[in-house]
Design a protein around this motif. Structure first.
Motif, short mmCIF file in Angstrom:
data_model
loop_
_atom_site.label_atom_id
_atom_site.label_comp_id
_atom_site.label_asym_id
_atom_site.label_seq_id
_atom_site.Cartn_x
_atom_site.Cartn_y
_atom_site.Cartn_z
N ARG A 60 0.83 -1.21 0.00
CA ARG A 60 0.00 0.00 0.00
C ARG A 60 0.87 1.26 0.00
O ARG A 60 0.55 2.25 -0.68
CB ARG A 60 -0.95 -0.01 1.21
CG ARG A 60 -2.02 -1.07 1.11
CD ARG A 60 -3.15 -0.87 2.09
NE ARG A 60 -4.15 -1.92 1.93
CZ ARG A 60 -5.07 -1.93 0.97
NH1 ARG A 60 -5.12 -0.93 0.11
NH2 ARG A 60 -5.94 -2.92 0.90
N ASP A 61 1.94 1.22 0.73
CA ASP A 61 2.87 2.36 0.74
C ASP A 61 3.48 2.55 -0.65
O ASP A 61 3.61 3.70 -1.13
CB ASP A 61 3.95 2.14 1.79
CG ASP A 61 4.96 3.27 1.83
OD1 ASP A 61 4.56 4.40 2.19
OD2 ASP A 61 6.13 3.04 1.48
N GLN A 64 0.89 4.08 -2.98
CA GLN A 64 0.66 5.49 -2.67
C GLN A 64 1.76 6.36 -3.26
O GLN A 64 1.49 7.45 -3.78
CB GLN A 64 0.58 5.68 -1.16
CG GLN A 64 0.26 7.12 -0.73
CD GLN A 64 0.12 7.24 0.77
OE1 GLN A 64 0.49 6.36 1.53
NE2 GLN A 64 -0.45 8.35 1.22
N ARG A 65 2.99 5.88 -3.22
CA ARG A 65 4.13 6.68 -3.69
C ARG A 65 4.36 6.58 -5.20
O ARG A 65 4.79 7.54 -5.83
CB ARG A 65 5.40 6.27 -2.95
CG ARG A 65 5.42 6.70 -1.49
CD ARG A 65 6.72 6.34 -0.80
NE ARG A 65 6.87 4.91 -0.64
CZ ARG A 65 7.88 4.20 -1.16
NH1 ARG A 65 8.80 4.80 -1.90
NH2 ARG A 65 7.95 2.90 -0.95
N PRO A 68 -0.71 5.41 -7.63
CA PRO A 68 -1.88 5.66 -6.79
C PRO A 68 -3.15 4.92 -7.21
O PRO A 68 -4.00 4.63 -6.37
CB PRO A 68 -2.07 7.17 -6.91
CG PRO A 68 -0.72 7.70 -7.28
CD PRO A 68 -0.10 6.65 -8.13
#
Length: 344
Positions: A60-61, A64-65, A68
């Motif tokens: 998930r990280d 996100q980076r 997305p």
């Protein structure tokens, strides 16, 4: 007579932005995968549809980076089964490439496998045999094969600009902090300088000169037993030699010199990304080429997209045999360095 020809470096390969769009699934959520995802999104029509990691928080990280809109999967099995994924990019440690490549192939998914393709030639053959049986595309992510300045250098050599190539000298070194558990130093992760960064000089030499007659390797071990520094010398009969150095103990210039009977080609620094180079002829003439361009991995991503659109199972610029040849050379070098990975 040598023409001292001019080559337009950035036009030497197709524009990555013109390649067909594909939906990528990222298997492994590390730093290399992050730069791949960024460059796919920035410079190609493709997009990252999904990312998978055994650590859902890490996946998930990553999304996100770097992606997305990507679907997040907490297992590799779920990633390769995702119907919205056209091709899987494997970016886990070398020790896991065989298993993760086979996993994607079993799901019928094309694969771009980060280098080194596998730990050794035997594992590489196993993966490629599975791909052949399944009829799916597989390519090693040897990004230098697809870069503009490399295509320009090959064109100049083919035109006879430096005569017959007699020697290749390449260096790639970095000063890495020692951590016995890291992918650079851990034997269980198939660590060592050779498979991680030494493969770039080796791949460049074999691209230009082919398979050598002889391989000689000397080096320095890390406390864990993997190679921390090595010099590999390839001999091509009485035709040419290549001297190729890699290190995780010292920061080198990542330079490349290709010397021929009529001149030489010099890459002063970072030959493994889009960069500048110079041709210096025996008559004293010199021409500097500006091959700088942002990114790097978009060129290999675009090659995959074009190959898939053409219905190919392997790339003509990084064939399955190219991968096996490179693994064989590294196997021969590692045998002399005394590096054996657990389970080999």
């Amino acid at each position: 007579m040598v023409s001292h020809a001019v080559v337009n470096v950035l036009d030497a390969v197709p524009d990555p932005g013109a390649a067909p769009p594909v939906r990528w699934g990222i298997l492994g959520a590390g730093n290399i995968a992050g730069s791949f995802a960024d460059e796919v999104r920035t410079f190609t029509q493709g997009h990252v549809a999904a990312v998978g990691s055994r650590d859902e928080h890490r996946a998930r990280d990553f999304a996100q980076r770097h992606a997305p809109s990507a679907t997040v999967h907490s297992s590799y099995e779920a990633l390769v089964a995702d119907p919205d994924v056209d091709v899987v990019y494997v970016a886990t440690p070398h020790s896991h490439h065989r298993d993760h490549g086979l996993l994607a192939i079993a799901a019928g998914k094309p694969v771009l496998m980060e280098k080194a393709f596998t730990r050794n030639e035997a594992e590489g053959r196993e993966v490629l045999d599975a791909a052949r049986a399944a009829g799916v595309f597989v390519m090693e992510a040897m990004l230098t094969r697809h870069l503009p300045h490399v295509a320009a250098i090959r064109a100049l050599i083919a035109q006879g600009e430096i005569g017959d190539v007699r020697s290749v000298a390449a260096n790639y070194g970095s000063n890495a902090a020692y951590d016995p558990a890291s992918r650079l130093f851990a034997p269980e992760l198939a660590g060592g300088a050779l498979l991680d960064i030494g493969i770039y000089p080796l791949a460049f030499a074999t691209d230009l000169l082919g398979m050598p007659d002889d391989v000689t390797a000397v080096g320095l071990p890390a406390p864990t037993g993997v190679d921390a520094q090595s010099t590999v010398v390839l001999r091509y009969g009485d035709r040419a030699t290549a001297t190729l150095a890699s290190s995780v103990l010292a920061q080198s210039a990542t330079s490349l010199v290709i010397a021929g009977s009529g001149g030489r080609i010099e890459v002063v620094d970072r030959f493994m990304v889009p960069t500048a180079f110079s041709v210096v002829w025996a008559d004293g003439a010199r021409r500097d080429y500006d091959g700088y361009a942002p990114g790097a991995k978009q060129y290999e991503a675009a090659e995959v997209a074009r190959c898939l659109a053409d219905g190919l199972t392997e790339s003509p610029r990084m064939t399955w045999q190219d991968t096996l040849d490179l693994l064989q050379v590294m196997d021969r070098a590692r045998a002399q360095l005394g590096v054996v990975y657990p389970g080999e």
